[in-house]
Design a protein around this motif. Structure first.
Motif, PDB file in Angstrom:
ATOM      1  N   SER A  42     -46.734  81.592 -11.988  1.00 53.56           N
ATOM      2  CA  SER A  42     -47.727  81.906 -10.906  1.00 53.56           C
ATOM      3  C   SER A  42     -47.176  82.063  -9.850  1.00 53.56           C
ATOM      4  N   TYR A  86     -54.497  74.325 -17.502  1.00 55.42           N
ATOM      5  CA  TYR A  86     -54.131  75.827 -17.481  1.00 55.42           C
ATOM      6  C   TYR A  86     -53.880  76.231 -18.957  1.00 55.42           C
ATOM      7  N   GLN A  87     -53.090  75.326 -19.679  1.00 59.70           N
ATOM      8  CA  GLN A  87     -52.595  75.983 -21.020  1.00 59.70           C
ATOM      9  C   GLN A  87     -53.752  75.871 -21.874  1.00 59.70           C
ATOM     10  N   ALA A 121     -45.089  78.089 -14.120  1.00 59.68           N
ATOM     11  CA  ALA A 121     -45.670  78.282 -12.707  1.00 59.68           C
ATOM     12  C   ALA A 121     -45.079  77.352 -11.580  1.00 59.68           C
ATOM     13  N   GLN A 122     -44.771  76.174 -11.958  1.00 62.91           N
ATOM     14  CA  GLN A 122     -44.326  75.312 -10.873  1.00 62.91           C
ATOM     15  C   GLN A 122     -42.823  75.202 -10.676  1.00 62.91           C
ATOM     16  N   VAL A 150     -44.541  73.102 -20.304  1.00 61.88           N
ATOM     17  CA  VAL A 150     -44.511  73.224 -19.142  1.00 61.88           C
ATOM     18  C   VAL A 150     -43.290  72.565 -18.321  1.00 61.88           C
ATOM     19  N   LEU A 210     -50.615  83.307 -18.849  1.00 53.89           N
ATOM     20  CA  LEU A 210     -50.229  82.428 -20.152  1.00 53.89           C
ATOM     21  C   LEU A 210     -51.172  83.142 -21.197  1.00 53.89           C
ATOM     22  N   SER A 260     -52.204  86.682 -12.312  1.00 55.92           N
ATOM     23  CA  SER A 260     -52.283  85.364 -11.935  1.00 55.92           C
ATOM     24  C   SER A 260     -51.232  84.755 -13.037  1.00 55.92           C
ATOM     25  N   GLY A 261     -51.112  83.463 -12.740  1.00 51.35           N
ATOM     26  CA  GLY A 261     -50.298  82.779 -13.642  1.00 51.35           C
ATOM     27  C   GLY A 261     -51.355  82.263 -15.017  1.00 51.35           C
ATOM     28  N   ALA A 262     -52.719  82.116 -14.726  1.00 52.03           N
ATOM     29  CA  ALA A 262     -53.596  81.897 -15.733  1.00 52.03           C
ATOM     30  C   ALA A 262     -53.571  83.043 -16.635  1.00 52.03           C
ATOM     31  N   LYS A 301     -47.045  77.956  -4.687  1.00 49.72           N
ATOM     32  CA  LYS A 301     -45.981  77.603  -5.509  1.00 49.72           C
ATOM     33  C   LYS A 301     -44.464  77.999  -4.805  1.00 49.72           C
ATOM     34  N   ASP A 353     -44.546  77.579 -19.624  1.00 50.05           N
ATOM     35  CA  ASP A 353     -45.349  77.493 -18.464  1.00 50.05           C
ATOM     36  C   ASP A 353     -44.303  77.314 -17.208  1.00 50.05           C
ATOM     37  N   ALA A 382     -51.367  86.185  -7.612  1.00 48.78           N
ATOM     38  CA  ALA A 382     -50.442  87.128  -8.510  1.00 48.78           C
ATOM     39  C   ALA A 382     -49.496  86.312  -9.430  1.00 48.78           C
TER      40      ALA A 382
HETATM   41  C1  PLP Z   1     -50.731  77.156 -10.762  1.00 47.87           C
HETATM   42  C2  PLP Z   1     -50.381  76.862 -12.330  1.00 47.87           C
HETATM   43  C3  PLP Z   1     -50.727  77.723 -13.102  1.00 47.87           C
HETATM   44  C4  PLP Z   1     -52.180  78.661 -12.920  1.00 47.87           C
HETATM   45  O1  PLP Z   1     -51.489  79.671 -11.904  1.00 47.87           O
HETATM   46  P1  PLP Z   1     -52.808  80.722 -11.200  1.00 47.87           P
HETATM   47  O2  PLP Z   1     -51.662  81.881 -10.738  1.00 47.87           O
HETATM   48  O3  PLP Z   1     -53.485  79.724 -10.378  1.00 47.87           O
HETATM   49  O4  PLP Z   1     -53.578  81.257 -12.398  1.00 47.87           O
HETATM   50  C5  PLP Z   1     -50.678  77.669 -14.590  1.00 47.87           C
HETATM   51  N1  PLP Z   1     -49.896  76.563 -14.992  1.00 47.87           N
HETATM   52  C6  PLP Z   1     -49.467  75.624 -14.043  1.00 47.87           C
HETATM   53  C7  PLP Z   1     -48.534  74.423 -14.300  1.00 47.87           C
HETATM   54  C8  PLP Z   1     -49.743  75.969 -12.532  1.00 47.87           C
HETATM   55  O5  PLP Z   1     -49.214  74.821 -11.587  1.00 47.87           O
END
Ligand code: PLP
Length: 370
Positions: A186, A89-90, A160-161, A132, A65, A60-62, A191, A158, A199
């Protein structure tokens, strides 16, 4: 029409049709389900897409990180500089690694880490910087990277977005995931590039970091069952997710362009209203279309009452969260972060959103202002 959903992933699945189904059947009948050839192929393709040296798929994204911090040996006694406006999340990952998050305010025009405040936040305890790329807008990477390198601090993006977002580095474009020592992605389904479940992945600037991440995601094993070289955990990526991601990665550029086109429609239809629209930049991939408005809460109620899905990303900054009260954060510490949290509203935006739907949303916003 009376309803525009905030998101609608079934439209994307319908578009992918047989191609997605074929990929899933290929994995199901192949008999190998975790960390196999689909994951390796996706890692190669995604590293190339980002312009990174390597990519390592994780759960996952978490997790990405957290593992980034572990791979860089960030731990107890260390501070990591990040922002407080990106849903914790960070901070959660930094805490989990045993380190301390140190929050820097945002640039109110971009909602990203303000590079002008970065240098002054660095102390002898600082071990890494985690900007981020919020809402799909790349952070000010040239300025941030220059400061990081002057202080010999690794950058963990980060991203993820912001799959596919880019900013200029001299005269060429550099995508997110290619700036830092590591970048966390993420693939949560909503996303810009989303799997069919959880994932994530890291892009890495060198093979040593990638090799370390490959151990960390798989219990820390050097030789399987024989040696544990690094205290690892299970953060593996499934073949089925990697196969779906490979199908979707081929559409990412088209989807990001469609997001940008819809952002342009909103910009045109909302231009004269008393709201602040996101500044456009060519490398912004609009994970979210976020407006600012003084009457945010009543606008939000009005839109929900008229069938428009909308949401707040994010209502309470990390430094004011109960879970981080021990860090001593106070209201007033991060004025731009706190002001934005009161004013932000995300409107529906996804590649399959139709023109008539954008017009309906814009008309409802207009109606609110009379
Ligand atoms: C979604 C997101 C995450 C976490 O990702 P997961 O896959 O949900 O664990 C981390 N940072 C940002 C900025 C996100 O938008």
């Amino acid at each position: 029409m009376s309803h525009v959903a905030f998101g609608d992933l079934a439209r994307q699945a319908a578009d992918l049709g047989a191609e997605l189904a074929d990929a899933l059947v290929r994995v199901a009948s192949g008999g190998w389900y975790v960390l196999g050839s689909e994951v390796r192929a996706f890692e190669t393709e995604f590293a190339a897409y980002c312009g990174a040296t390597a990519c390592v798929g994780v759960a996952s994204g978490a997790e990405a990180l957290y593992l980034a911090l572990r791979a860089l040996d960030v731990g107890p006694g260390d501070d990591v500089i990040t922002v407080a406006n990106a849903c914790m999340y960070q901070a959660a990952a930094i805490r989990q690694a045993g380190a301390r998050p140190l929050f820097v305010d945002i640039d109110p025009a971009t909602h990203n880490l303000d590079p002008a405040l970065l240098e002054a936040a660095i102390t002898p305890h600082t071990r890494a910087i985690m900007p981020v790329h919020l809402y799909g807008r790349p952070a000010a990477m040239p300025a941030i990277a220059a400061i990081a390198s002057a202080h010999n601090l690794p950058l963990i993006e980060d991203a993820a977005q912001a799959h596919g977002a880019w900013c200029r580095d001299g005269d060429h474009q550099r995508r997110t995931g290619s700036w830092g020592a590591l970048a966390a992605f993420s693939f949560y389904p909503s996303k810009n590039l989303g799997a069919l479940g959880d994932a994530g992945a890291l892009s890495a600037a060198n093979e040593d970091l990638a090799a370390r991440l490959r151990r960390l995601r798989f219990y820390g094993w050097g030789e399987k069952y024989v040696t544990i070289e690094d205290g690892g955990r299970n953060s593996r990526l499934d073949e089925i997710q990697a196969a779906a991601l490979r199908v979707k990665l081929r559409r990412l550029e088209v989807w990001n362009a469609a997001r940008r086109a819809r952002a342009g429609w909103y910009r045109e239809l909302l231009a004269d209203l008393p709201i602040t629209l996101p500044i456009d930049e060519p490398g912004h991939v609009y994970h979210l279309f976020v407006i600012e408005c003084a009457a945010r809460d009543s606008l939000r109620t009005h839109l929900l009452d008229h069938g428009v899905g909308c949401d707040i990303h994010y209502p309470l900054p990390a430094h004011l969260q109960p879970a981080y009260a021990d860090l001593g954060g106070r209201s007033g510490d991060l004025p731009h972060t706190e002001r934005a949290a009161q004013r932000l509203l995300s409107l529906p935006l996804y590649p399959e959103l139709r023109r008539d739907e954008v017009e309906y949303v814009a008309a409802q916003v207009r109606k609110f202002f009379g």
